[in-house]
Design a protein around this motif. Structure first.
Motif, mmCIF file in Angstrom:
data_model
loop_
_atom_site.group_PDB
_atom_site.id
_atom_site.type_symbol
_atom_site.label_atom_id
_atom_site.label_comp_id
_atom_site.label_asym_id
_atom_site.label_seq_id
_atom_site.Cartn_x
_atom_site.Cartn_y
_atom_site.Cartn_z
ATOM 1 N N ILE A 38 0.859 -1.185 0.000
ATOM 2 C CA ILE A 38 0.000 0.000 0.000
ATOM 3 C C ILE A 38 0.898 1.239 0.000
ATOM 4 O O ILE A 38 1.867 1.313 0.757
ATOM 5 N N LEU A 39 0.547 2.185 -0.857
ATOM 6 C CA LEU A 39 1.306 3.439 -0.962
ATOM 7 C C LEU A 39 0.322 4.591 -0.969
ATOM 8 O O LEU A 39 -0.702 4.530 -1.662
ATOM 9 N N LEU A 40 0.617 5.635 -0.214
ATOM 10 C CA LEU A 40 -0.184 6.859 -0.275
ATOM 11 C C LEU A 40 0.722 8.027 -0.641
ATOM 12 O O LEU A 40 1.790 8.204 -0.030
ATOM 13 N N CYS A 41 0.298 8.819 -1.606
ATOM 14 C CA CYS A 41 1.062 9.990 -2.034
ATOM 15 C C CYS A 41 0.238 11.242 -1.760
ATOM 16 O O CYS A 41 -0.606 11.641 -2.577
ATOM 17 N N PRO A 42 0.439 11.853 -0.595
ATOM 18 C CA PRO A 42 -0.316 13.060 -0.253
ATOM 19 C C PRO A 42 0.358 14.288 -0.851
ATOM 20 O O PRO A 42 1.460 14.181 -1.400
ATOM 21 N N PRO A 43 -0.261 15.463 -0.723
ATOM 22 C CA PRO A 43 0.437 16.677 -1.142
ATOM 23 C C PRO A 43 1.720 16.848 -0.324
ATOM 24 O O PRO A 43 1.833 16.308 0.789
#
Ligand code: PEP
Length: 250
Positions: A38-43
């Motif tokens: 799982i990967l999250l790319c936020p601002p």
């Protein structure tokens, strides 16, 4: 066949302030030991806080872009090393919104991807055709040229993920047919293997464009789809969790 671990990647785009981290808390609570990456790319403003929050968990954190240079007079930009310093392990390069909004060329995407690799980041390199290009029968030619131009020689299965994102499917609710997705992914796999051999066989190929819990399972059943890059549906833990659950079962 080379085993490729599935990846559910979320791109928050220019959405989210500190309160949105509650969604990450919910995701972490629900997916302690997921059967996929799982990967999250936020601002950029949230990378550090999200990385702190996710430290030691199964959720990796990434940037949405990086500059090709290590440092210097580039007001408003972020270098790959700065993302690493903030706790990121990944970065998206060549998203179509950057290609369109900022005029990024394949050569620039390749330079950014090289910088990401140099800093130790995994690059999620995005490619995809516009609707005009699809209707003109140019999809494979466009995607092939973007792939060739955007990936540096040093790309490996460990440092590179490719995301096929038809521009016309991003944020529109329109999704290609499963046959159209398979055609492009099969083509991209062939191109990757021809250029990078075993490393190309091992690179993960994500589909992106209006993936949601209700269509995820059928997309993940398509050959050579190793996961998804998800925009809108990654903002809410319940929606992204539904996509993760579908990927775990694929
Ligand atoms: C994206 O931003 O990469 C994307 C695929 O967006 P959405 O899922 O909202 O279409």
């Amino acid at each position: 066949m080379t085993a490729r671990r599935k990846l559910a990647a979320g791109n928050w785009k220019m959405n989210g302030t500190a309160e949105a981290l509650d969604q990450v808390r919910a995701l972490l609570a629900a997916h302690g030991a997921p059967g996929c990456d799982i990967l999250l790319c936020p601002p950029a403003t949230l990378v550090h806080r999200m990385a702190d929050l996710a430290q030691g968990s199964a959720v990796a954190v990434g940037g949405q872009d990086c500059h090709a240079a290590a440092s210097g007079a580039h007001t408003g930009d972020t270098s790959a090393a700065m993302l690493v310093d903030a706790g990121a392990s990944h970065v998206i390069t060549g998203h179509s919104e950057r290609r369109t909004d900022h005029g990024e060329t394949d050569a620039q995407v390749r330079a950014k991807t090289e910088a990401a690799h140099g800093a130790g980041l995994v690059a999620v390199v995005c490619i995809g055709e516009t609707l005009d290009q699809r209707e003109a029968g140019e999809t494979l030619a466009v995607c092939g040229a973007q792939l060739a131009g955007s990936l540096p020689e040093g790309a490996t299965a460990a440092n590179t993920v490719v995301a096929y994102e038809p521009v016309w499917a991003i944020g529109t609710g329109k999704v290609p047919t499963l046959e159209q997705i398979e055609e492009v992914h099969t083509f991209l796999r062939r191109e990757l293997e021809a250029r990078f051999g075993a490393e190309g066989a091992g690179m993960r190929l994500l589909y992106g464009g209006s993936v949601k819990p209700s269509n995820a399972a059928e997309i993940f059943a398509v050959r050579d789809v190793d996961g998804a890059l998800v925009g809108g549906a990654s903002l809410k833990a319940d929606d992204f969790g539904g996509i993760i659950a579908a990927l775990e079962k694929a």
